[in-house]
Enzyme design. Structure first.
Site, PDB file in Angstrom:
ATOM      1  N   GLU A  98       0.843  -1.201   0.000  1.00  0.00           N
ATOM      2  CA  GLU A  98       0.000   0.000   0.000  1.00  0.00           C
ATOM      3  C   GLU A  98       0.876   1.247   0.000  1.00  0.00           C
ATOM      4  O   GLU A  98       1.930   1.271   0.646  1.00  0.00           O
ATOM      5  CB  GLU A  98      -0.904  -0.021   1.233  1.00  0.00           C
ATOM      6  CG  GLU A  98      -1.949   1.075   1.282  1.00  0.00           C
ATOM      7  CD  GLU A  98      -2.937   0.851   2.433  1.00  0.00           C
ATOM      8  OE1 GLU A  98      -3.302  -0.329   2.685  1.00  0.00           O
ATOM      9  OE2 GLU A  98      -3.328   1.831   3.076  1.00  0.00           O
ATOM     10  N   ASP A 100       0.142   5.373   0.583  1.00  0.00           N
ATOM     11  CA  ASP A 100      -0.963   6.192   1.100  1.00  0.00           C
ATOM     12  C   ASP A 100      -0.731   7.688   1.033  1.00  0.00           C
ATOM     13  O   ASP A 100       0.332   8.185   1.437  1.00  0.00           O
ATOM     14  CB  ASP A 100      -1.189   5.892   2.592  1.00  0.00           C
ATOM     15  CG  ASP A 100      -1.788   4.544   2.851  1.00  0.00           C
ATOM     16  OD1 ASP A 100      -2.284   3.920   1.908  1.00  0.00           O
ATOM     17  OD2 ASP A 100      -1.759   4.122   4.021  1.00  0.00           O
ATOM     18  N   GLU A 102      -3.270  10.398   2.980  1.00  0.00           N
ATOM     19  CA  GLU A 102      -4.482  10.605   3.767  1.00  0.00           C
ATOM     20  C   GLU A 102      -4.497  12.054   4.243  1.00  0.00           C
ATOM     21  O   GLU A 102      -3.489  12.548   4.764  1.00  0.00           O
ATOM     22  CB  GLU A 102      -4.550   9.663   4.964  1.00  0.00           C
ATOM     23  CG  GLU A 102      -4.813   8.214   4.582  1.00  0.00           C
ATOM     24  CD  GLU A 102      -5.045   7.331   5.794  1.00  0.00           C
ATOM     25  OE1 GLU A 102      -6.013   6.567   5.794  1.00  0.00           O
ATOM     26  OE2 GLU A 102      -4.235   7.426   6.747  1.00  0.00           O
ATOM     27  N   THR A 116       1.285  10.406   5.111  1.00  0.00           N
ATOM     28  CA  THR A 116       1.769   9.456   4.108  1.00  0.00           C
ATOM     29  C   THR A 116       2.278   8.201   4.806  1.00  0.00           C
ATOM     30  O   THR A 116       2.760   8.254   5.942  1.00  0.00           O
ATOM     31  CB  THR A 116       2.898  10.051   3.246  1.00  0.00           C
ATOM     32  OG1 THR A 116       4.063  10.279   4.062  1.00  0.00           O
ATOM     33  CG2 THR A 116       2.458  11.361   2.597  1.00  0.00           C
ATOM     34  N   LYS A 126       5.459   3.438   8.622  1.00  0.00           N
ATOM     35  CA  LYS A 126       6.464   4.289   7.982  1.00  0.00           C
ATOM     36  C   LYS A 126       5.854   5.665   7.704  1.00  0.00           C
ATOM     37  O   LYS A 126       5.945   6.206   6.607  1.00  0.00           O
ATOM     38  CB  LYS A 126       6.975   3.641   6.700  1.00  0.00           C
ATOM     39  CG  LYS A 126       7.539   2.222   6.920  1.00  0.00           C
ATOM     40  CD  LYS A 126       8.066   1.619   5.653  1.00  0.00           C
ATOM     41  CE  LYS A 126       8.400   0.144   5.818  1.00  0.00           C
ATOM     42  NZ  LYS A 126       9.181  -0.185   7.004  1.00  0.00           N
ATOM     43  N   TRP A 192      -9.783   9.393  15.893  1.00  0.00           N
ATOM     44  CA  TRP A 192      -8.324   9.549  15.894  1.00  0.00           C
ATOM     45  C   TRP A 192      -7.806  10.675  15.011  1.00  0.00           C
ATOM     46  O   TRP A 192      -6.701  11.183  15.224  1.00  0.00           O
ATOM     47  CB  TRP A 192      -7.640   8.252  15.454  1.00  0.00           C
ATOM     48  CG  TRP A 192      -7.891   7.875  14.015  1.00  0.00           C
ATOM     49  CD1 TRP A 192      -8.923   7.138  13.536  1.00  0.00           C
ATOM     50  CD2 TRP A 192      -7.104   8.244  12.866  1.00  0.00           C
ATOM     51  NE1 TRP A 192      -8.845   7.010  12.173  1.00  0.00           N
ATOM     52  CE2 TRP A 192      -7.730   7.683  11.731  1.00  0.00           C
ATOM     53  CE3 TRP A 192      -5.942   8.995  12.683  1.00  0.00           C
ATOM     54  CZ2 TRP A 192      -7.237   7.846  10.437  1.00  0.00           C
ATOM     55  CZ3 TRP A 192      -5.445   9.150  11.388  1.00  0.00           C
ATOM     56  CH2 TRP A 192      -6.080   8.583  10.285  1.00  0.00           C
TER      57      TRP A 192
END
Length: 290
Positions: A98, A100, A102, A116, A126, A192
């Protein structure tokens, strides 16, 4: 056929090819949201919506093994606290890969956080996070992932913000064997997303809407739903395999440093409290790491 007529025909054909290549009807499926995701303007615009009942999402029809992927996004405006707009590549299974982006919403007047992450063989951890140097809700901006066997480069409006290098030579898994689909969703993450979950979604501001346009992809290996092999696709005028060995030139190295010096707000590679036994090995890569 005169030269001018031929030229106009070629321009129109080029425009048509680009429009088809970046058409959301052609390239994506709406996967959830019960009508909250919409493809508009003859396939040139896609919107996701979130209300108290549900968010929404879409995914690409094809899967890609390496490539240069661009998408223009305009994020949820005003009070977006508790919302997350996710735009990422992912494979399937328990050992998934994946890559990312976000976007973590915030209160009006407070900046978005761009989160990221990179997963390989089901393991992530990470994370790097950034503020942006502009308001991402005012207009569309281009968010890009360049993924080749040597590195992954995250960019915003052609400015690199993160480079994740292949460090397999020191035992760090790197996503390079599983084709990945493009996904995006807008969803409720107020447990969150904003200040660790302290700030909840203000549902009086709903519906929350994020917009997408001008998707493009260059890839030499594309899996479609009705094929078990890969083909090449390019929806830009660049050489289709230029990205396959691309790295950061001197100018982009300086841009990357500028972003990380001024806008990075979290870096797992400097979080000694999180990793008391020592930072992950890729945080201090050996010169021979490839």
């Amino acid at each position: 056929m005169t030269t001018s007529v031929l030229l106009n025909f070629l321009i129109s054909l080029t425009f048509l090819m680009f429009s088809l290549a970046s058409n959301f009807f052609q390239d994506f499926d709406i996967t959830w949201g019960d009508g909250r995701a919409k493809i508009l303007e003859n396939g040139e615009l896609l919107t996701l919506s979130l209300d108290k009942a549900s968010g929404s999402g879409f995914q690409s029809k094809s899967e890609y093994l390496f490539g240069k992927i661009d998408m223009q996004l305009k994020l949820v405006p005003r009070n977006s606290a508790g919302t997350v707009t996710a735009y990422y590549l992912s494979s399937k299974g328990s050992m998934w890969d994946e890559i990312d982006f976000e976007f973590l919403g915030n209160l009006s007047g407070e900046p978005y956080i761009l989160h990221t992450n990179v997963y390989s063989q089901g393991k992530g951890d990470k994370e790097q996070q950034f503020y942006l140097w502009f308001d991402p809700t005012d207009d569309f901006h281009t968010y890009s992932i360049l993924w080749n066997p040597q590195r992954i480069i995250f960019s915003v409006d052609d400015t690199p913000i993160r480079e994740f290098n292949n460090s397999e030579s020191i035992g760090v898994p790197f996503p390079k064997k599983q084709p990945m689909r493009i996904y995006s969703s807008l969803w409720n993450a107020d447990n969150w997303a904003t200040r660790g979950g302290l700030v909840k979604i203000d549902w009086t501001q709903a519906p929350f809407v994020a917009s997408y346009r001008n998707f493009s992809v260059d890839s030499d290996c594309v899996w479609s739903s009705d094929s078990s092999s890969c083909t090449s696709v390019s929806s830009s005028s660049s050489t289709s395999d230029q990205w396959m060995s691309q790295d950061l030139n001197t100018i982009n190295q300086k841009r990357l440093k500028w972003v990380q010096d001024n806008y990075m707000v979290y870096n797992y590679c400097t979080d000694f409290r999180r990793f008391p036994q020592g930072l992950p090995p890729e945080c201090t890569p050996s010169p021979s790491a490839t």
